[in-house]
Design an enzyme around this catalytic site. Structure first.
Site, mmCIF file in Angstrom:
data_model
loop_
_atom_site.group_PDB
_atom_site.id
_atom_site.type_symbol
_atom_site.label_atom_id
_atom_site.label_comp_id
_atom_site.label_asym_id
_atom_site.label_seq_id
_atom_site.Cartn_x
_atom_site.Cartn_y
_atom_site.Cartn_z
ATOM 1 N N LYS A 155 -7.490 -82.942 -53.448
ATOM 2 C CA LYS A 155 -8.935 -82.653 -53.411
ATOM 3 C C LYS A 155 -9.717 -83.850 -53.970
ATOM 4 O O LYS A 155 -9.348 -84.974 -53.682
ATOM 5 C CB LYS A 155 -9.214 -81.323 -54.129
ATOM 6 C CG LYS A 155 -8.324 -80.199 -53.564
ATOM 7 C CD LYS A 155 -8.648 -78.830 -54.073
ATOM 8 C CE LYS A 155 -7.688 -77.816 -53.440
ATOM 9 N NZ LYS A 155 -7.977 -76.451 -53.818
ATOM 10 N N GLU B 108 -3.680 -69.856 -46.503
ATOM 11 C CA GLU B 108 -4.270 -69.976 -47.837
ATOM 12 C C GLU B 108 -5.330 -68.884 -48.012
ATOM 13 O O GLU B 108 -6.511 -69.096 -47.665
ATOM 14 C CB GLU B 108 -4.942 -71.339 -48.013
ATOM 15 C CG GLU B 108 -3.995 -72.506 -48.035
ATOM 16 C CD GLU B 108 -4.557 -73.664 -48.869
ATOM 17 O OE1 GLU B 108 -3.830 -74.149 -49.740
ATOM 18 O OE2 GLU B 108 -5.712 -74.057 -48.673
ATOM 19 N N HIS C 120 -9.788 -76.643 -44.159
ATOM 20 C CA HIS C 120 -9.600 -76.104 -45.507
ATOM 21 C C HIS C 120 -10.803 -75.220 -45.861
ATOM 22 O O HIS C 120 -11.936 -75.541 -45.498
ATOM 23 C CB HIS C 120 -9.456 -77.237 -46.520
ATOM 24 C CG HIS C 120 -8.939 -76.748 -47.838
ATOM 25 N ND1 HIS C 120 -9.736 -76.086 -48.740
ATOM 26 C CD2 HIS C 120 -7.704 -76.782 -48.383
ATOM 27 C CE1 HIS C 120 -9.005 -75.738 -49.795
ATOM 28 N NE2 HIS C 120 -7.766 -76.157 -49.605
ATOM 29 N N GLY D 60 -7.030 -71.657 -56.447
ATOM 30 C CA GLY D 60 -7.591 -72.075 -57.733
ATOM 31 C C GLY D 60 -7.870 -70.939 -58.702
ATOM 32 O O GLY D 60 -8.587 -71.127 -59.680
ATOM 33 N N SER E 96 -2.681 -71.171 -55.590
ATOM 34 C CA SER E 96 -2.100 -70.968 -56.928
ATOM 35 C C SER E 96 -0.577 -71.077 -56.958
ATOM 36 O O SER E 96 0.093 -70.361 -57.709
ATOM 37 C CB SER E 96 -2.567 -69.635 -57.522
ATOM 38 O OG SER E 96 -3.983 -69.669 -57.730
ATOM 39 N N ASN F 13 -2.346 -81.481 -52.099
ATOM 40 C CA ASN F 13 -3.753 -81.685 -51.758
ATOM 41 C C ASN F 13 -4.504 -81.982 -53.058
ATOM 42 O O ASN F 13 -4.782 -81.074 -53.837
ATOM 43 C CB ASN F 13 -4.311 -80.421 -51.076
ATOM 44 C CG ASN F 13 -5.798 -80.533 -50.799
ATOM 45 O OD1 ASN F 13 -6.391 -81.603 -50.928
ATOM 46 N ND2 ASN F 13 -6.407 -79.424 -50.404
ATOM 47 N N GLU G 3 -12.416 -74.897 -48.442
ATOM 48 C CA GLU G 3 -13.479 -75.568 -49.206
ATOM 49 C C GLU G 3 -14.414 -76.341 -48.277
ATOM 50 O O GLU G 3 -15.585 -76.549 -48.601
ATOM 51 C CB GLU G 3 -12.844 -76.479 -50.277
ATOM 52 C CG GLU G 3 -12.245 -75.633 -51.395
ATOM 53 C CD GLU G 3 -11.119 -76.296 -52.160
ATOM 54 O OE1 GLU G 3 -10.871 -77.500 -51.963
ATOM 55 O OE2 GLU G 3 -10.475 -75.589 -52.959
#
Ligand code: 13P
Length: 253
Positions: free
Chosen positions: A19, A171, A95, A177, A213, A17, A97
């Site tokens: 992003k 996730e 996701h 991250g 991560s 991914n 985000e």
């Protein structure tokens, strides 16, 4: 060298991914060529889908999002059929985000269903925030179960079977991250839980990925867990050399 100690037992699915990266198409093509291998899904930003799709010979093309409508007055929308026409096979939905920007379970559900109807395999992302995880793994499971029920409402086994697949990516938000991945044992326990829940409640057989991560040092340990069917990789998938090493960890058996 660490990766040699913790190798995967069978090739699984590694999803890159990217992003909002990289910034230019030439860089996207370079990264795609370096990451082009079997059992890999590359999800670039929308504007690079065509160029990346052309560059891939072995890997599969993915998208990072999709809208649920097929046409009409929806400024900024990209339909699942448009993605299909570009050769996209997988699409990430829900996701964290995007959820952080206001995407609700109702929207995620519409996206997942629209993707399945169009013949795309959704990679449905679920995962608990840190405040929930602090209460323990049982609380995290309850949170994830609630998300899955809402996100998969109305998804039938036949819609999944006829379109080949539904992938769930676990996730945990606190692992994305941050450099602080979940432990492989906890991720595997959650993957077992998700599979069990979906078989029991929906008669759905799904693959479960772990994301958050994942890097060259810990990938082998996640991929070696029988319950974990692969990894959803953010930052490390942008480092061509690191991602290539992760691909070879995945390919060794
Ligand atoms: P990182 O691998 O950078 O933690 O990102 C994980 C992720 O969000 C993949 O979708």
């Amino acid at each position: 060298m660490e990766e040699a100690l913790t190798r995967a037992t069978v090739p699984k699915l590694l999803v890159a991914n990217w992003k909002l990266n990289p910034q230019i198409e030439a860089e996207a093509v370079r990264l795609a060529r370096a990451s082009d291998a079997k059992n890999i899904v590359i999800a670039p930003p929308f504007p690079f889908l065509v160029a990346v799709g052309k560059a891939l010979k072995r890997a599969t093309l993915g998208a990072q999002d999709v809208f649920w409508k097929l046409h009409g007055a929806y400024t900024g929308g990209v339909s699942p059929l448009m993605l299909r026409a570009l050769g996209v096979r997988y699409v990430i939905v829900g996701h964290s985000e995007r959820r952080a920007l206001g995407e609700t379970d109702t929207m995620v559900n519409k996206k997942a269903r629209a993707a399945l109807r169009a013949g795309l395999a959704p990679i449905l992302c679920v995962g608990e925030p840190l405040a929930v995880r602090r209460k323990g793994l049982a609380a995290a499971k309850r949170f994830v179960a609630h998300q899955l029920r809402a996100d998969l409402r109305g998804v039938s086994p036949s819609s999944v079977i006829s379109h080949q697949s539904l992938v769930v990516a676990y996730e945990p938000l606190w692992a994305i991250g941050t450099g602080r991945a979940a432990t492989p044992a906890d991720a595997a326990e959650m993957a077992e839980f998700i599979k069990g829940l979906l078989v029991k409640s929906y008669k759905l057989k799904v693959s479960v990925l772990y994301g958050g991560s994942v890097n060259v040092r810990n990938a082998g340990a996640f991929l070696a867990e029988p319950a974990i069917d692969g990894a959803l990789v953010g930052g490390a998938s942008l480092q061509a050399a690191e991602f290539r090493k992760m691909i070879s960890i995945n390919q060794r058996s």
